[in-house]
Design a protein around this motif. Sequence first.
Motif, PDB file in Angstrom:
ATOM      1  N   LYS A  32       0.846  -1.190   0.000  1.00  0.00           N
ATOM      2  CA  LYS A  32       0.000   0.000   0.000  1.00  0.00           C
ATOM      3  C   LYS A  32       0.881   1.239   0.000  1.00  0.00           C
ATOM      4  O   LYS A  32       2.089   1.166   0.292  1.00  0.00           O
ATOM      5  N   ARG A  33       0.277   2.385  -0.330  1.00  0.00           N
ATOM      6  CA  ARG A  33       0.986   3.659  -0.228  1.00  0.00           C
ATOM      7  C   ARG A  33       0.502   4.374   1.028  1.00  0.00           C
ATOM      8  O   ARG A  33      -0.662   4.733   1.133  1.00  0.00           O
ATOM      9  N   LYS A  34       1.396   4.553   1.971  1.00  0.00           N
ATOM     10  CA  LYS A  34       1.103   5.230   3.227  1.00  0.00           C
ATOM     11  C   LYS A  34       1.431   6.713   3.076  1.00  0.00           C
ATOM     12  O   LYS A  34       2.533   7.060   2.653  1.00  0.00           O
ATOM     13  N   GLU A  35       0.497   7.580   3.425  1.00  0.00           N
ATOM     14  CA  GLU A  35       0.711   9.015   3.290  1.00  0.00           C
ATOM     15  C   GLU A  35       0.775   9.667   4.664  1.00  0.00           C
ATOM     16  O   GLU A  35      -0.039   9.389   5.537  1.00  0.00           O
ATOM     17  N   LYS A  36       1.769  10.538   4.843  1.00  0.00           N
ATOM     18  CA  LYS A  36       1.946  11.275   6.088  1.00  0.00           C
ATOM     19  C   LYS A  36       2.121  12.757   5.766  1.00  0.00           C
ATOM     20  O   LYS A  36       2.779  13.113   4.786  1.00  0.00           O
ATOM     21  N   HIS A  37       1.563  13.596   6.610  1.00  0.00           N
ATOM     22  CA  HIS A  37       1.715  15.044   6.436  1.00  0.00           C
ATOM     23  C   HIS A  37       2.241  15.637   7.733  1.00  0.00           C
ATOM     24  O   HIS A  37       1.715  15.381   8.813  1.00  0.00           O
ATOM     25  N   ILE A  38       3.311  16.415   7.611  1.00  0.00           N
ATOM     26  CA  ILE A  38       3.884  17.100   8.761  1.00  0.00           C
ATOM     27  C   ILE A  38       4.153  18.545   8.386  1.00  0.00           C
ATOM     28  O   ILE A  38       4.117  18.928   7.207  1.00  0.00           O
ATOM     29  N   THR A  39       4.420  19.371   9.399  1.00  0.00           N
ATOM     30  CA  THR A  39       4.691  20.792   9.169  1.00  0.00           C
ATOM     31  C   THR A  39       5.986  21.187   9.866  1.00  0.00           C
ATOM     32  O   THR A  39       6.410  20.552  10.837  1.00  0.00           O
ATOM     33  N   HIS A  40       6.597  22.252   9.364  1.00  0.00           N
ATOM     34  CA  HIS A  40       7.820  22.750   9.980  1.00  0.00           C
ATOM     35  C   HIS A  40       8.011  24.222   9.612  1.00  0.00           C
ATOM     36  O   HIS A  40       7.713  24.633   8.482  1.00  0.00           O
ATOM     37  N   LYS A  41       8.533  24.969  10.551  1.00  0.00           N
ATOM     38  CA  LYS A  41       8.710  26.410  10.339  1.00  0.00           C
ATOM     39  C   LYS A  41       9.789  26.726   9.300  1.00  0.00           C
ATOM     40  O   LYS A  41       9.813  27.842   8.755  1.00  0.00           O
ATOM     41  N   LYS A  42      10.682  25.787   9.011  1.00  0.00           N
ATOM     42  CA  LYS A  42      11.728  26.048   8.010  1.00  0.00           C
ATOM     43  C   LYS A  42      11.208  25.948   6.577  1.00  0.00           C
ATOM     44  O   LYS A  42      11.916  26.344   5.649  1.00  0.00           O
ATOM     45  N   ILE A  43      10.024  25.393   6.410  1.00  0.00           N
ATOM     46  CA  ILE A  43       9.422  25.331   5.082  1.00  0.00           C
ATOM     47  C   ILE A  43       8.714  26.655   4.818  1.00  0.00           C
ATOM     48  O   ILE A  43       7.852  27.056   5.601  1.00  0.00           O
ATOM     49  N   PRO A  44       9.072  27.380   3.753  1.00  0.00           N
ATOM     50  CA  PRO A  44       8.459  28.688   3.494  1.00  0.00           C
ATOM     51  C   PRO A  44       6.948  28.569   3.258  1.00  0.00           C
ATOM     52  O   PRO A  44       6.434  27.514   2.875  1.00  0.00           O
ATOM     53  N   GLU A 272       4.644  14.439   3.040  1.00  0.00           N
ATOM     54  CA  GLU A 272       4.537  15.832   2.607  1.00  0.00           C
ATOM     55  C   GLU A 272       4.821  16.743   3.800  1.00  0.00           C
ATOM     56  O   GLU A 272       4.289  16.555   4.890  1.00  0.00           O
ATOM     57  N   VAL A 273       5.684  17.739   3.580  1.00  0.00           N
ATOM     58  CA  VAL A 273       6.033  18.708   4.609  1.00  0.00           C
ATOM     59  C   VAL A 273       5.623  20.095   4.130  1.00  0.00           C
ATOM     60  O   VAL A 273       5.996  20.504   3.023  1.00  0.00           O
TER      61      VAL A 273
END
Length: 277
Positions: A32-44, A272-273
């Motif tokens: 299967k394709r597992k999808e994860k989404h995270i965030t970070h302040k270094k990403i504009p 995805e970040v």
Amino acid sequence: MGRKVKVASVLSGVFICMAAIGKVMYDTNVFKRKEKHITHKKIPENSRLRMLQLSDLHNKVFGRSNKKLLQTIEEAEADMVVITGDLVDRNTRQWTQVFSLIERIVSVYQHVFYVTGNHEWDHPLTHPFLEGLKERRVTVLRNEHTALQINDSLSINVVGIDDVNSNREKVGQAFDGVDEQLYTILLSHSPDFVNEYKDQPADLILSGHTHGGKVKIPFVGSLVAPGQGLLPEYDHGMYRIGYNQLLYVDRGLGTSVVHVRFFNQSQISLIEVTHRD
């Protein structure tokens, strides 16, 4: 009455065994394709980073010429592909299948990164295999890093170390000169990195090696993982390792030694970040 109960018990046992075998076959051979989404302040703001992670293939082929796997990889529309070790097994006799897969991947994606796993180092032809990957335009990161421009607003660091369990890692060398202002991804085949090295400037660590714990028991969890033994701490998924640092452990695609998975389906991961204030 007693005979009917015995027959029913036998039939129930047969059904349970057949269901368990079917589950093992499915989890082991259907990914299967597992999808994860995270965030970070270094990403504009208004930027995103999409990474497709493949791990622990062990030279396994999913269907004819990996058609389904390649289709899933191509449809991911990632910015980069990262391969976190054990592309082949220590007993792999020929590399035709895995090199064919790699050639298809690099025909779709410009940025493909790879780090070694323990099975590559256990193989008698380690260095010819690594050279074969380089010849096919894979960026092999051996205790080193590179800066990567994703778009006009997003630059990142990709750091790669040789396998920790094989005692090949040189962490200081890998991070030497890294621009800590940029979002930094570390590729380490084994998640054991986080137990042995603290305070390294990696925002996200991508690992494999555990095969998701091989066998999972409902309400109990993973039974065993390479390097961690029984009831492993880092079997699969996302973990917070200290302040603002994440470890993601992919379940992987293939198997080794004991060729079964149970409640632990083969997978690839799309991470995805995006920006966080």
